[in-house]
Design a protein around this motif. Sequence first.
Motif, PDB file in Angstrom:
ATOM      1  N   LEU A  27      -6.744 -46.348 -21.685  1.00 19.99           N
ATOM      2  CA  LEU A  27      -7.405 -46.267 -20.385  1.00 19.99           C
ATOM      3  C   LEU A  27      -6.565 -46.918 -19.288  1.00 19.99           C
ATOM      4  CD1 LEU A  27     -11.120 -47.019 -21.391  1.00 19.99           C
ATOM      5  CD2 LEU A  27     -10.110 -44.818 -20.758  1.00 19.99           C
ATOM      6  N   ILE A  28      -5.932 -48.043 -19.614  1.00 20.80           N
ATOM      7  CA  ILE A  28      -5.049 -48.702 -18.642  1.00 20.80           C
ATOM      8  C   ILE A  28      -3.881 -47.783 -18.284  1.00 20.80           C
ATOM      9  CG2 ILE A  28      -3.399 -50.603 -18.347  1.00 20.80           C
ATOM     10  CD1 ILE A  28      -5.320 -52.330 -20.034  1.00 20.80           C
ATOM     11  N   PHE A  29      -3.331 -47.092 -19.304  1.00 18.73           N
ATOM     12  CA  PHE A  29      -2.243 -46.142 -19.049  1.00 18.73           C
ATOM     13  C   PHE A  29      -2.701 -45.026 -18.115  1.00 18.73           C
ATOM     14  CE2 PHE A  29      -0.466 -41.979 -20.409  1.00 18.73           C
ATOM     15  CZ  PHE A  29       0.809 -42.140 -19.883  1.00 18.73           C
ATOM     16  N   PHE A  30      -3.910 -44.489 -18.346  1.00 19.89           N
ATOM     17  CA  PHE A  30      -4.433 -43.430 -17.482  1.00 19.89           C
ATOM     18  C   PHE A  30      -4.589 -43.921 -16.042  1.00 19.89           C
ATOM     19  CE2 PHE A  30      -6.690 -41.230 -21.284  1.00 19.89           C
ATOM     20  CZ  PHE A  30      -5.516 -40.568 -21.592  1.00 19.89           C
ATOM     21  N   ILE A  31      -5.069 -45.151 -15.900  1.00 22.15           N
ATOM     22  CA  ILE A  31      -5.262 -45.712 -14.555  1.00 22.15           C
ATOM     23  C   ILE A  31      -3.917 -45.884 -13.853  1.00 22.15           C
ATOM     24  CG2 ILE A  31      -6.011 -47.759 -13.274  1.00 22.15           C
ATOM     25  CD1 ILE A  31      -8.197 -48.107 -15.454  1.00 22.15           C
ATOM     26  N   ILE A  32      -2.929 -46.436 -14.591  1.00 23.93           N
ATOM     27  CA  ILE A  32      -1.597 -46.637 -14.006  1.00 23.93           C
ATOM     28  C   ILE A  32      -0.969 -45.296 -13.640  1.00 23.93           C
ATOM     29  CG2 ILE A  32       0.760 -47.414 -14.506  1.00 23.93           C
ATOM     30  CD1 ILE A  32      -0.469 -49.637 -16.229  1.00 23.93           C
ATOM     31  N   VAL A  56      -4.762 -35.591 -18.032  1.00 23.28           N
ATOM     32  CA  VAL A  56      -4.631 -34.647 -19.149  1.00 23.28           C
ATOM     33  C   VAL A  56      -3.174 -34.569 -19.622  1.00 23.28           C
ATOM     34  CG1 VAL A  56      -4.906 -32.247 -19.871  1.00 23.28           C
ATOM     35  CG2 VAL A  56      -6.632 -33.301 -18.430  1.00 23.28           C
ATOM     36  N   GLY A  57      -2.221 -34.550 -18.662  1.00 24.64           N
ATOM     37  CA  GLY A  57      -0.806 -34.553 -19.039  1.00 24.64           C
ATOM     38  C   GLY A  57      -0.426 -35.829 -19.766  1.00 24.64           C
ATOM     39  N   GLY A  58      -0.957 -36.967 -19.318  1.00 25.96           N
ATOM     40  CA  GLY A  58      -0.710 -38.223 -20.021  1.00 25.96           C
ATOM     41  C   GLY A  58      -1.308 -38.223 -21.413  1.00 25.96           C
ATOM     42  N   TYR A  59      -2.506 -37.614 -21.540  1.00 30.69           N
ATOM     43  CA  TYR A  59      -3.151 -37.489 -22.856  1.00 30.69           C
ATOM     44  C   TYR A  59      -2.306 -36.637 -23.791  1.00 30.69           C
ATOM     45  CZ  TYR A  59      -6.849 -36.184 -26.210  1.00 30.69           C
ATOM     46  OH  TYR A  59      -7.579 -35.952 -27.343  1.00 30.69           O
ATOM     47  N   MET A  60      -1.727 -35.569 -23.255  1.00 30.79           N
ATOM     48  CA  MET A  60      -0.829 -34.731 -24.048  1.00 30.79           C
ATOM     49  C   MET A  60       0.403 -35.528 -24.482  1.00 30.79           C
ATOM     50  SD  MET A  60      -0.294 -31.726 -25.353  1.00 30.79           S
ATOM     51  CE  MET A  60       0.906 -30.474 -25.772  1.00 30.79           C
TER      52      MET A  60
END
Length: 536
Positions: A27-32, A56-60
């Motif tokens: 979640l921290i990565f998504f926020i950053i 979504v790209g970060g999740y991929m």
Amino acid sequence: MDIDKYKKIESATYFGQKDIVKVGLVLIFFIIASIIAVVNGYPVSSPIVLIFAVVVGGYMALNIGANDVANNVGPAVGSHAITLIGAIIIAAIAEALGAIIAGRDVVDTIKSGIISPHAISDSKTFIYIMLAALTSGALWLHIATALGAPVSTTHSLVGGVLGAGIMAGGFGIANWGVIGGIVLSWIVSPVLGGIIAMILLLIIKKFITYKSDKRMAASRVVPILIFVMTWCFSIYIVQKTTLFPITLQSAALFGFVIALACYFLSKPFIAKRAQNLPNTKDGINELFTMPLIFSAALLSFAHGANDVANAIGPLAGIYEAISQNASAMHHGKASVPFWIMLIGGLGISLGLALYGPRLIRTVGSEITDLNKMRAFCVALSAAITVLIASQLGLPVSSTHIAIGAIFGVGFLREYIKKRYVNMQQQIIDAHKGRDEEAMQRFLERFQRANIRQKKIMLKLIKNGRMNKKKAKNENLSLPQLKKKEVKYLKKTYKEELVKRNAINRIIASWLITVPLSVVFGAVAYYFIAKIDLLHI
């Protein structure tokens, strides 16, 4: 409550805490990533779509790191050339550097022409197809990682693009010839990787481990293998990182110079190291430790440079489209800003660190037993195969190549062991009713002999007759092997050297990757279009 129950509860709570920490870091990565996009990505026509696409790209990217990177470092970990923690650190750094330094190429966001960009009517449709493809590809990779199945990230994304494209524009939007090439790659990738790995292992056996003086043989052959490895990686990396267009001939010449330098630098080091090792296969095995570590790092760098496109390619296309530049839709390509490459590189590294260990163990030890020699053959096979395939334009998968190479090494060992057990049975049969001690000494000598000596020794017992005079010169012992024991040994070898349950699980996951991703992509497109993010 007894102590055992308390320990079980404590253990379950501990693993739950670990999962919470992992989710928190994600979640921290998504926020950053979202903050990076907001700071660097504006102005755009739809901030909500930009943030959603970045997440979504970060999740991929996270799922690529969790699943695909295991192919690069798994053999090194499985052979105990490096620890799991060490492999994760090296691969995470190399993947990020590869994505950031060498990932600046123009990225084909339509994924190799899987659907026709001219059949897409407007930028909104293009954006929704890319979002659906990223969502479906990442979801399937997540499921495959949870199941312990190494699958192709490229095929996962291709299936997502195909499913979303069909949902958006019908079956006519798909380029079925390209799809046929992808299906062909299911066969070409593992077979090519397996054949090359088998050839490399046979070379090592013939020119090193089957020799009487293994140390001297290794001093000659290992530097040559390092030369080949360096040359292949140099050609690939030079072509990926150069700021100016470079021909294959120029890259090959430049790589040859680098490889030649590595050959002359490594030769005295290998020779000195070999003299301090036992003249056995296990002793010589240690000479492959450093080459294997370097190959894992270089494979990770190459993977970061190449497969990061599976995460940031669609993201770059979406960003260009909502930046009110419709060229991405018409040309199927988008130049990639640095901040997008940064998100892709960091996402792959984080996914590897948090969720990669399971697949690393699967690749490294659950398919077949890998020592350092075999693991080096797998790594070098992957490098050679990817290089050949990229020059020939073959649609191969790096995942399928690496797993195919592991299968190839395992099946070759299985074949050699089976032949060896058959040879032992010939010796046992030839000694029926004779001196059992002589048979035991002969078996032990046979076990320690090189391949040339084995052939000579088998001639001694041709037609069931044993040259007793020569047999008495074999001054060694070995426990007697009965016929039933030998049959059991054959079966045990077959089951242990290549684990059939792992093969079945992996092949099944390969076969359903594209069809399942197609379904996921179609469903994702339907809901994204239904919500109509661009008008929120």
